[in-house]
Motif scaffolding. Structure first.
Motif, PDB file in Angstrom:
ATOM      1  N   MET A 185      -6.353   5.827  10.895  1.00 36.99           N
ATOM      2  CA  MET A 185      -7.694   5.446  10.551  1.00 36.99           C
ATOM      3  C   MET A 185      -7.924   5.607   9.051  1.00 36.99           C
ATOM      4  O   MET A 185      -8.599   4.787   8.452  1.00 36.99           O
ATOM      5  CB  MET A 185      -8.638   6.334  11.355  1.00 36.99           C
ATOM      6  N   THR A 186      -7.359   6.656   8.481  1.00 34.00           N
ATOM      7  CA  THR A 186      -7.512   6.875   7.049  1.00 34.00           C
ATOM      8  C   THR A 186      -6.819   5.779   6.250  1.00 34.00           C
ATOM      9  O   THR A 186      -7.347   5.321   5.237  1.00 34.00           O
ATOM     10  CB  THR A 186      -6.926   8.248   6.666  1.00 34.00           C
ATOM     11  N   ALA A 187      -5.666   5.343   6.727  1.00 28.44           N
ATOM     12  CA  ALA A 187      -4.941   4.282   6.020  1.00 28.44           C
ATOM     13  C   ALA A 187      -5.733   2.984   6.035  1.00 28.44           C
ATOM     14  O   ALA A 187      -5.764   2.251   5.035  1.00 28.44           O
ATOM     15  CB  ALA A 187      -3.574   4.078   6.653  1.00 28.44           C
ATOM     16  N   LEU A 188      -6.395   2.689   7.157  1.00 35.19           N
ATOM     17  CA  LEU A 188      -7.208   1.485   7.253  1.00 35.19           C
ATOM     18  C   LEU A 188      -8.400   1.566   6.302  1.00 35.19           C
ATOM     19  O   LEU A 188      -8.730   0.591   5.619  1.00 35.19           O
ATOM     20  CB  LEU A 188      -7.685   1.291   8.693  1.00 35.19           C
ATOM     21  N   THR A 189      -9.010   2.729   6.234  1.00 29.62           N
ATOM     22  CA  THR A 189     -10.136   2.923   5.323  1.00 29.62           C
ATOM     23  C   THR A 189      -9.704   2.778   3.872  1.00 29.62           C
ATOM     24  O   THR A 189     -10.400   2.144   3.066  1.00 29.62           O
ATOM     25  CB  THR A 189     -10.759   4.311   5.545  1.00 29.62           C
ATOM     26  N   LYS A 190      -8.553   3.342   3.533  1.00 28.54           N
ATOM     27  CA  LYS A 190      -8.046   3.211   2.162  1.00 28.54           C
ATOM     28  C   LYS A 190      -7.709   1.766   1.831  1.00 28.54           C
ATOM     29  O   LYS A 190      -7.941   1.307   0.711  1.00 28.54           O
ATOM     30  CB  LYS A 190      -6.816   4.090   1.982  1.00 28.54           C
ATOM     31  N   ALA A 191      -7.171   1.026   2.802  1.00 27.63           N
ATOM     32  CA  ALA A 191      -6.844  -0.381   2.567  1.00 27.63           C
ATOM     33  C   ALA A 191      -8.113  -1.194   2.322  1.00 27.63           C
ATOM     34  O   ALA A 191      -8.149  -2.038   1.414  1.00 27.63           O
ATOM     35  CB  ALA A 191      -6.077  -0.945   3.750  1.00 27.63           C
ATOM     36  N   GLN A 199      -7.504 -11.075   1.731  1.00 28.07           N
ATOM     37  CA  GLN A 199      -7.423 -12.222   2.629  1.00 28.07           C
ATOM     38  C   GLN A 199      -6.800 -11.844   3.974  1.00 28.07           C
ATOM     39  O   GLN A 199      -7.250 -12.308   5.025  1.00 28.07           O
ATOM     40  CB  GLN A 199      -6.635 -13.359   1.981  1.00 28.07           C
ATOM     41  N   LEU A 200      -5.791 -10.983   3.950  1.00 28.25           N
ATOM     42  CA  LEU A 200      -5.164 -10.548   5.202  1.00 28.25           C
ATOM     43  C   LEU A 200      -6.125  -9.707   6.042  1.00 28.25           C
ATOM     44  O   LEU A 200      -6.177  -9.848   7.265  1.00 28.25           O
ATOM     45  CB  LEU A 200      -3.888  -9.764   4.913  1.00 28.25           C
ATOM     46  N   LEU A 201      -6.895  -8.842   5.400  1.00 31.07           N
ATOM     47  CA  LEU A 201      -7.872  -8.040   6.128  1.00 31.07           C
ATOM     48  C   LEU A 201      -8.972  -8.902   6.732  1.00 31.07           C
ATOM     49  O   LEU A 201      -9.398  -8.677   7.865  1.00 31.07           O
ATOM     50  CB  LEU A 201      -8.473  -6.971   5.215  1.00 31.07           C
ATOM     51  N   LEU A 202      -9.429  -9.899   6.001  1.00 36.22           N
ATOM     52  CA  LEU A 202     -10.442 -10.798   6.539  1.00 36.22           C
ATOM     53  C   LEU A 202      -9.893 -11.622   7.695  1.00 36.22           C
ATOM     54  O   LEU A 202     -10.593 -11.874   8.680  1.00 36.22           O
ATOM     55  CB  LEU A 202     -10.977 -11.713   5.432  1.00 36.22           C
ATOM     56  N   LEU A 203      -8.632 -12.045   7.605  1.00 33.81           N
ATOM     57  CA  LEU A 203      -7.996 -12.778   8.694  1.00 33.81           C
ATOM     58  C   LEU A 203      -7.883 -11.909   9.938  1.00 33.81           C
ATOM     59  O   LEU A 203      -8.184 -12.359  11.046  1.00 33.81           O
ATOM     60  CB  LEU A 203      -6.612 -13.278   8.262  1.00 33.81           C
TER      61      LEU A 203
END
Length: 53
Positions: A1-7, A26-30
């Motif tokens: 979860m922390t890695a996702l928040t940092k990304a 763009q990858l996160l929005l996809l």
């Protein structure tokens, strides 16, 4: 979860002007769009009106 928040923070921060960060954004929005469509497809036909609850 922390890695996702940092990304998310790295991708959407004010100082993210590099092409690497633009690709990450763009990858996160996809991925977010895919998750939204998947959730909508899984709940297709489900009665979500107030009478259901």
């Amino acid at each position: 979860m922390t890695a996702l928040t940092k990304a998310f923070h790295k991708a959407f921060s004010e100082a993210s002007d590099s092409p690497k960060h633009e690709l990450l954004k763009q990858l996160l929005l996809l991925c977010a769009a895919i998750l939204l469509v998947s959730a909508m497809a899984l709940t297709y036909g489900t009665d979500l009106s107030h009478g259901f609850f």
